[in-house]
Design a protein around this motif. Structure first.
Motif, PDB file in Angstrom:
ATOM      1  N   UNK A 163       0.858  -1.185   0.000  1.00 43.80           N
ATOM      2  CA  UNK A 163       0.000   0.000   0.000  1.00 43.80           C
ATOM      3  C   UNK A 163       0.896   1.238   0.000  1.00 43.80           C
ATOM      4  N   UNK A 164       0.857   1.990  -1.089  1.00 42.15           N
ATOM      5  CA  UNK A 164       1.740   3.150  -1.193  1.00 42.15           C
ATOM      6  C   UNK A 164       1.321   4.273  -0.256  1.00 42.15           C
ATOM      7  N   UNK A 165       0.006   4.384   0.026  1.00 43.34           N
ATOM      8  CA  UNK A 165      -0.467   5.538   0.784  1.00 43.34           C
ATOM      9  C   UNK A 165      -1.212   5.190   2.067  1.00 43.34           C
ATOM     10  N   UNK A 166      -1.961   4.082   2.088  1.00 46.78           N
ATOM     11  CA  UNK A 166      -2.784   3.837   3.282  1.00 46.78           C
ATOM     12  C   UNK A 166      -3.294   2.403   3.312  1.00 46.78           C
ATOM     13  N   UNK A 167      -3.537   1.931   4.536  1.00 47.75           N
ATOM     14  CA  UNK A 167      -4.288   0.708   4.795  1.00 47.75           C
ATOM     15  C   UNK A 167      -5.472   1.087   5.669  1.00 47.75           C
ATOM     16  N   UNK A 168      -6.672   0.734   5.228  1.00 50.61           N
ATOM     17  CA  UNK A 168      -7.894   1.035   5.974  1.00 50.61           C
ATOM     18  C   UNK A 168      -8.541  -0.283   6.369  1.00 50.61           C
ATOM     19  N   UNK A 169      -8.752  -0.489   7.665  1.00 48.02           N
ATOM     20  CA  UNK A 169      -9.248  -1.769   8.168  1.00 48.02           C
ATOM     21  C   UNK A 169     -10.651  -1.600   8.737  1.00 48.02           C
ATOM     22  N   UNK A 170     -11.602  -2.368   8.194  1.00 50.95           N
ATOM     23  CA  UNK A 170     -12.970  -2.292   8.709  1.00 50.95           C
ATOM     24  C   UNK A 170     -13.269  -3.408   9.701  1.00 50.95           C
ATOM     25  N   UNK A 171     -12.256  -4.042  10.220  1.00 47.45           N
ATOM     26  CA  UNK A 171     -12.426  -5.090  11.221  1.00 47.45           C
ATOM     27  C   UNK A 171     -12.619  -4.451  12.597  1.00 47.45           C
ATOM     28  N   UNK A 172     -13.170  -5.183  13.568  1.00 46.44           N
ATOM     29  CA  UNK A 172     -13.277  -4.639  14.923  1.00 46.44           C
ATOM     30  C   UNK A 172     -11.902  -4.321  15.512  1.00 46.44           C
ATOM     31  N   UNK A 173     -11.873  -3.373  16.418  1.00 49.80           N
ATOM     32  CA  UNK A 173     -10.609  -2.961  17.023  1.00 49.80           C
ATOM     33  C   UNK A 173      -9.840  -4.128  17.642  1.00 49.80           C
ATOM     34  N   UNK A 174     -10.483  -5.042  18.381  1.00 49.62           N
ATOM     35  CA  UNK A 174      -9.707  -6.166  18.935  1.00 49.62           C
ATOM     36  C   UNK A 174      -9.093  -7.058  17.854  1.00 49.62           C
TER      37      UNK A 174
END
Length: 530
Positions: free
Chosen positions: A279-290
């Motif tokens: 990922x050149x600019x960002x990783x966005x995670x829609x998983x729960x925080x834990x």
């Protein structure tokens, strides 16, 4: 083989992931969405679960916050095939004695229903709705803006004035039961507030439940509880079409197991097959925080205090859901219930309070409170003419063992509640599909233990405390890694807020002044976790 490289990797093709990906694609980014399941949608999917022609929403169905969300409206999904449809009435709450409080998009109809319980409550409801109309846009902007929402909150405060702003702030902390007692005199309006509060995991006797009940009631009066024509999955389909038209890519059946970090920055991900995507600019995670902090990110990259706080993360309640294919509409004793898309059964305010108290104590309530959806009543395309596709769900405490037999027995209890108010209901059942807490998690890994909101709605885990103290923004302690799912502010329901906030943060970090933005975020993180 060199790793695939894109501008941004989005983990998860649920509504938040698809919203985030669309916003990044709008900015010209090369976006790849990786989804562990075999199809996109997360908790917004539809299937013929029981028999052909009966279209069941696997998880969520009604989307008041989606219809009101400035984020989803801004995507203009109607241009990509989304069509909203409504039941004749929005919500009906059936009391134990079969009286029914009905909330309609027609204000006069709602007022008439509530005035039948107490004449003064008709005017009191009109007054509440006038307040809503006055502050609606500023309140929604505050809700869907990264925390703290300085500008929209300032506009909201100016609109309300000091005295009313203080009263609004007080409501944020109140139990729904108390708000109902203060503002209404009859059972009808009070039960609508308390029943709608239980769309969260908060009982009407718990602090912070009032704002959920009030917000959903006002949205119901304003935009209704609409559904996508053809099934919840049509909302997903519209988001997917919009994204792919802009060059975004979605790959299903690819479970991300690790976020790759180098020199304090997220630089990509690895999937379960060992393949890496840069990922050149960002990783966005829609998983729960834990899941993100406890599994996908190596603990050595995280502050010790964050890991300590993570141990205090609180999930919302579990869920048992029953879907039905019915030979005809539900034969309600009170026909007013038959016109509503959403039906609440069958407790009074005290009963709802007892239900919430039992869940908070980790006990299975003696009498389940049901949220029931009449889908063909709302959208005739959901089942053959003259039939009904319907579902009901109820909250259950976390930590219980839910084997197949226990789930089946609880589903039988659910049907008994409906039968009490619709004699002959069970004879209309052509087939059913039952999902317990573990079944829901198997179908969508983000629904951990059947928790549908990725964390409690209690005030100690909202706003600047969601999902952890000081973590009210999408930014994480790792540069260029963003929490984009319902664990993040503004929380659960289908509205795209967490995904949009994460996309905005990623764009700010990559834009003009991005280096300064990154340093300021790291400074804030150091203050919180040092």
């Amino acid at each position: 083989m060199p790793a695939t490289a894109v501008d941004a990797v989005v983990i998860g093709a649920g509504p938040n992931g698809l919203v985030a990906a669309n916003l990044l694609a709008d900015a010209g980014w090369d976006v790849l969405v990786l989804e562990a399941a075999a199809e996109p949608g997360g908790a917004v999917r539809t299937a013929e679960l029981i028999e052909p022609g009966f279209h069941s929403d696997l998880f969520s169905s009604f989307y008041p916050l989606g219809a009101a969300s400035p984020i989803l409206r801004g995507l203009r999904l109607e241009r990509h095939g989304l069509r909203w449809t409504h039941a004749p009435a929005v919500v009906a709450h059936v009391l134990p004695d079969d009286r029914c409080a009905v909330l309609s998009r027609d204000l006069d109809e709602t007022v008439a229903s509530l005035a039948a319980f107490s004449p003064a409550d008709g005017d009191a409801w009109r007054s509440e709705f006038e307040t809503w109309q006055r502050i609606r846009d500023h309140l929604l902007d505050s809700l869907f803006t990264p925390f703290p929402p300085v500008r929209p909150a300032s506009r909201l405060a100016r609109t309300l004035g000091v005295a009313e702003a203080l009263r609004m702030a007080r409501m944020l902390t109140m139990p729904a039961k108390t708000l109902g007692e203060e503002r209404f005199t009859g059972d009808g309006a009070r039960i609508l507030l308390s029943g709608n509060a239980l769309h969260s995991d908060l009982g009407p006797g718990q602090s912070g439940s009032a704002v959920f009940g009030w917000l959903l009631c006002m949205l119901a009066q304003d935009v209704g509880f609409p559904v996508p024509e053809g099934g919840a999955g049509q909302l997903t389909a519209a988001l997917v079409r919009r994204l792919t038209e802009r060059g975004g890519k979605i790959e299903c059946g690819r479970e991300v197991t690790k976020v790759l970090v180098a020199r304090g920055q997220a630089v990509g991900v690895a999937d379960s097959g060992g393949e890496r995507i840069r990922a050149r600019r960002a990783v966005l995670a829609t998983v729960p925080a834990p899941t993100l902090y406890g599994r996908m990110v190596d603990s050595g990259h995280l502050p010790a205090r964050l890991l300590d706080d993570l141990r205090n993360f609180r999930w919302d309640d579990g869920t048992v859901k029953v879907d039905w294919a019915l030979s005809k509409p539900i034969p309600w004793t009170n026909p007013a219930a038959g016109s509503a898309g959403t039906v609440h059964l069958d407790s009074d305010v005290d009963g709802l309070t007892d239900f919430g108290t039992a869940l908070a104590a980790g006990r299975l309530p003696d009498r389940p409170f049901l949220l029931l959806g009449q889908m063909t009543t709302t959208d005739p395309s959901r089942s053959p003419r003259g039939t009904e596709a319907a579902w009901a769900y109820t909250h259950v405490p976390r930590g219980m063992r839910w084997d197949r037999d226990a789930v089946r027995r609880h589903a039988d209890r659910v049907e008994q509640v409906v039968e009490r108010h619709a004699p002959g209901f069970t004879t209309t059942i052509r087939g059913r599909h039952v999902s317990g807490p573990h079944d829901l998690e198997e179908q969508d890994a983000n629904l951990v233990g059947g928790a549908i909101n990725s964390g409690t709605s209690a005030i100690h885990q909202q706003l600047v405390f969601r999902p952890l103290p000081g973590a009210g923004r999408a930014d994480t302690p790792i540069d260029r890694l963003y929490l984009a799912g319902a664990s993040a502010h503004p929380g659960g329901a289908v509205h795209g807020g967490p995904g949009a906030n994460a996309a905005r943060a990623a764009l700010a970090r990559a834009g003009v002044g991005g280096a300064l933005y990154g340093r300021s975020m790291r400074f804030v993180q150091d203050l919180i976790y040092s």
